[in-house]
Each structure stands twice: as structure tokens, then as C-alpha cells.
Design an enzyme around this catalytic site. Structure first.
Site, PDB file in Angstrom:
ATOM      1  N   LYS A  80      30.969  44.856  56.047  1.00  0.00           N
ATOM      2  CA  LYS A  80      30.881  46.190  56.643  1.00  0.00           C
ATOM      3  C   LYS A  80      32.183  46.576  57.330  1.00  0.00           C
ATOM      4  CE  LYS A  80      26.677  47.642  55.908  1.00  0.00           C
ATOM      5  NZ  LYS A  80      26.074  48.947  55.857  1.00  0.00           N
ATOM      6  N   ASP A 128      22.313  48.699  62.602  1.00  0.00           N
ATOM      7  CA  ASP A 128      21.545  47.485  62.866  1.00  0.00           C
ATOM      8  C   ASP A 128      22.505  46.391  63.309  1.00  0.00           C
ATOM      9  OD1 ASP A 128      22.774  46.662  60.378  1.00  0.00           O
ATOM     10  OD2 ASP A 128      21.269  47.955  59.473  1.00  0.00           O
TER      11      ASP A 128
END
Ligand SMILES: Cc1ncc(COP(=O)(O)O)c(C=O)c1O
Length: 394
Positions: A80, A128
Site C-alpha cells: 500500500k 483499515d
């Protein structure tokens, strides 16, 4: 040898792929190339390793297993790192070009040329954990202000990691999708910029940049791989990772690209349900899966557009496969390397092992002694305390 996986409770839905050109049209070759040129110029850039799990492959009666380990990515612990930070840089580029009424380049942002102007821009997102960490890191790197919204299931370790990167972290009582909606609402009210890894009606630029950023990983992969994989198991949250990887692989290998199998937790199987209904479908998150990065109930529409043309199979796995998969990676068979993989990283591995050991699914999915399986180990131990607990089998 691998009893937990032999009797795994899996659901499978085969999918009749639609024909089309989404793999070229959604994230274009240009978008991938621009992102790769920029991200590989960031300080600290280094390709992540591709490991070969030869002993595990032999145990499963397949030819090879390749595992791209995203744990070391920019010191942030997951793939990410490539997406949120790049999308942050692109928002700053677009907004400062507009505000200053001059063309601002990515190199200008990277080199801190407009750092005092960037500070006036607030970037926000729900997360998250991993996407928010990337956004916080990018905002810090490029000088913007950053607010991150997290849901009740995000561990305190992950929240603290984002605070350490200078972000204001706001915890809500609801689930991931509720945090996405709140981030949007507060951004609208305050003139902030949402940098999300998922898209919605009328909002596509940042998530497209996020997915283009992930292309750095696939570009490395295609340079590291010498023989074509036959299958790729890709874990799905909103579907951005999977859509990016299959677009890039199709662009690179054309008809020789591997068969794509999407893997989700059974507690958050929105892509599986979308495949079953042959239309984008939202599911309710009733319980949080331990695969925190995959706990998403709404697919990203631009991601789904790619997956409906590229994915051949959708699999749901249960949480009880996660810890054994992490422990198997850390304490491998034979001479395989020991790898630190986080809870969301091992979903693909867990599904691949379970399917290889299930005669019916193995046959259905064409796994045999010639199969070469590619896995994206999408995170390392992003929550150290949880990782240690799992390793200690507590
Ligand atoms: C470690 C990890 N793997 C996979 C995913 C899934 O990515 P996507 O939501 O783009 O499908 C995520 C998402 O946060 C993640 O953090």
C-alpha cells in the site's frame, strides 16, 4: 503434513469472464509508466524480493510457488506504500497547479518546491491501516496535512503507526464502510481532499492513481520472473490490488497472462458475491475478519470493471486458515526461505494450499504438476504485537 488445509472450508464460484478492454482502458499503460517513473525516483526506493517456495510446491505436487514479499516496501510494511502516497502526491500536483495557475510537476512536489503551499492542503481517508499509513507517510513526505478515519476493528498498533507519521487519527464506532462515508462527509464540509483507495460514482482520480502506483510492484515482478506463472491468487478487499495486478499482467503478457483467482475472507466477500450475481454487490460486515486489510463490504467500481473481465475464479476462506499460513511461512518446509507475512498477506497462500490439497477444486482450477503459482505477499508484520501472538500460537 498440512492437515489444517486438507479439510479447509472453502467456497468457490467459477466465473464466466466478460470480454472487453478494461485491462487497457481503466489503468492505462501511460498511467502505470508515469507512476513507475515517479515512485522509483523516491528516496529509499528498492524493489521487494520475490521468493521461491520450492519445497512447499513439491509437497503440493505443483511445479513452483513464487511469493512477492511486500513486507519491506519503503519501510512501511505493505504494498500500500505505493498507492496512497503516490495518490497524495498527484492530488497536490493537481491542486497546486490549479491554485498557483502554473504547471506543477511531480518532481516539484517530490523536491519540496511548494512545501508551504502544500501545508494548507488537507488530505483525508478512511483506512483499515495500510492505506492510511501510506497516505500519512506521503502527506508527511510532501508537506500536506493529513486526517485519517479508522473503524472500531483497527488495532491500536496500526493507529499509532499513523500518528507516528504525523496524521490526526479519528476512530469511529462503525465498520470500514462507515469510516469511508464519514471521511467523505467531513471532507465535503471542510474543503479537504479525499484520497481513497476505493472509487464511487463521480470519484475516480485518486483511486486510479493508487492502482497505478501498485504497478511498480507488478513491473518489478515481470522483471524478476523468468518463466510464466500459470495461476495467480490475489487477495481482495475493495479489489484495487487485484485489478491493478491483473491489468498490468495482461498488458505485459497478453493471452499468456496467468489464470486469476480472487481470494476473500468469508466475513467480507463482496467480490465473490459480485461474481455470483454477475453485478457489483455490497455485503454487510457483521463480524470483523482478522484479515483486516480485506475487511471491505463494497467493491471499488473501477476495480470490479477490470475483475469482471480478468478473474476466472472467486474463493472465500475462513479466518482459521490465517494463523497456520503465517506460521508455515515463518517456519517453512525444507529449504524454503522464512518469511514474515501479515494476516492479509497470506490469504492467497492459504487458498492456494487448500485448493491444491482438495482433489475436486484442484482439478476444477487446473492445478497440476506443471502449475506455477504466483502469490502477492501484500504485507509483512504490520501489527507486531498481533504477529508475535500468532507466532506463539496464543
Ligand atoms: C495487506 C493488504 N492486502 C490486500 C489488500 C486488499 O487491497 P484492495 O482493498 O485494493 O483489494 C489490502 C487492503 O488494504 C491490504 O492492506
Amino acid at each position: 503434513m498440512l492437515p489444517t488445509f486438507e479439510h479447509a472450508d472453502l467456497s468457490h464460484t467459477p466465473f464466466q469472464r466478460h470480454t472487453g478492454t478494461a485491462s487497457e482502458d481503466i489503468i492505462t499503460r501511460d498511467a502505470f509508466n508515469t507512476a513507475t517513473a515517479e515512485i522509483t525516483a523516491w528516496e529509499g526506493y528498492k524493489p521487494t524480493p520475490l521468493h521461491q517456495l520450492t519445497s512447499l510446491a513439491a509437497e503440493l505436487g505443483i511445479d513452483d510457488i513464487l511469493y512477492k514479499d511486500e513486507g519491506p516496501r519503503f519501510g512501511l510494511g505493505s504494498f500500500k506504500a505505493l498507492g496512497g502516497a503516490y495518490a497524495a502526491e498527484r492530488v497536490l500536483q493537481r491542486e497546486l497547479s490549479k491554485k498557483l495557475d502554473i504547471p506543477v510537476s511531480l518532481a516539484d512536489i517530490r523536491n519540496g518546491r511548494y512545501v508551504s503551499e502544500a501545508k494548507e492542503i488537507t488530505l483525508v481517508s478512511a483506512t483499515d491501516g495500510n492505506h492510511g499509513r501510506s497516505l500519512a507517510w506521503g502527506a508527511q513526505r510532501f508537506g500536506a496535512t493529513c486526517n485519517i478515519y479508522i473503524h472500531k476493528g483497527v488495532s491500536e498498533g496500526r493507529a499509532e503507526a499513523m500518528r507516528q507519521l504525523g496524521a490526526n487519527v479519528i476512530r469511529i464506532d462503525g465498520d470500514y464502510d462507515a469510516s469511508v462515508h464519514l471521511a467523505r462527509k467531513e471532507a465535503d464540509q471542510n474543503g479537504w481532499f479525499v484520497v481513497s483507495d476505493t472509487s464511487w460514482e463521480g470519484y475516480v482520480d485518486p483511486p486510479l492513481d493508487v492502482m497505478a502506483g501498485y504497478g511498480v510492484m507488478t513491473n518489478e515482478l515481470t522483471n524478476q520472473i523468468h518463466t510464466l506463472p500459470t495461476h495467480i491468487f490475489l487477495q481482495g478487499g475493495v479489489g484495487g490490488l487485484a485489478a491493478s495486478v491483473c491489468s498490468a499482467l495482461r498488458q505485459h503478457w497478453g493471452q499468456d497472462a496467468p489464470r486469476v483467482i480472487i481470494v476473500e475472507p468469508n466475513l467480507a466477500a463482496c467480490l465473490f458475491e459480485s461474481a455470483r450475481n454477475d453485478t457489483i454487490t455490497t455485503v454487510a460486515i457483521n463480524d470483523e475478519t482478522m484479515m483486516a486489510g480485506l475487511s471491505c463490504g463494497e467493491p471499488s467500481p473501477i476495480g470490479w470493471k477490470v475483475l469482471r473481465e480478468e478473474a476466472s475464479d472467486f474463493i472465500q476462506i475462513s479466518d482459521d486458515l490465517v494463523a497456520p499460513s503465517m506460521r508455515l511461512l515463518a517456519n517453512p518446509l525444507g529449504h524454503d526461505p522464512s518469511i514474515e507475512g501479515g494476516e492479509s498477506a497470506v490469504a492467497g497462500l492459504a487458498a492456494a494450499i487448500s485448493i491444491a490439497l482438495n482433489p475436486k477444486l484442484r482439478d476444477l482450477m487446473g492445478l497440476d504438476k506443471n502449475s506455477k503459482v504466483l502469490l502477492i505477499g501484500s504485507e509483512g508484520a504490520t501489527d507486531k504485537a498481533l504477529y508475535e501472538k500468532i507466532m506463539a500460537n496464543e
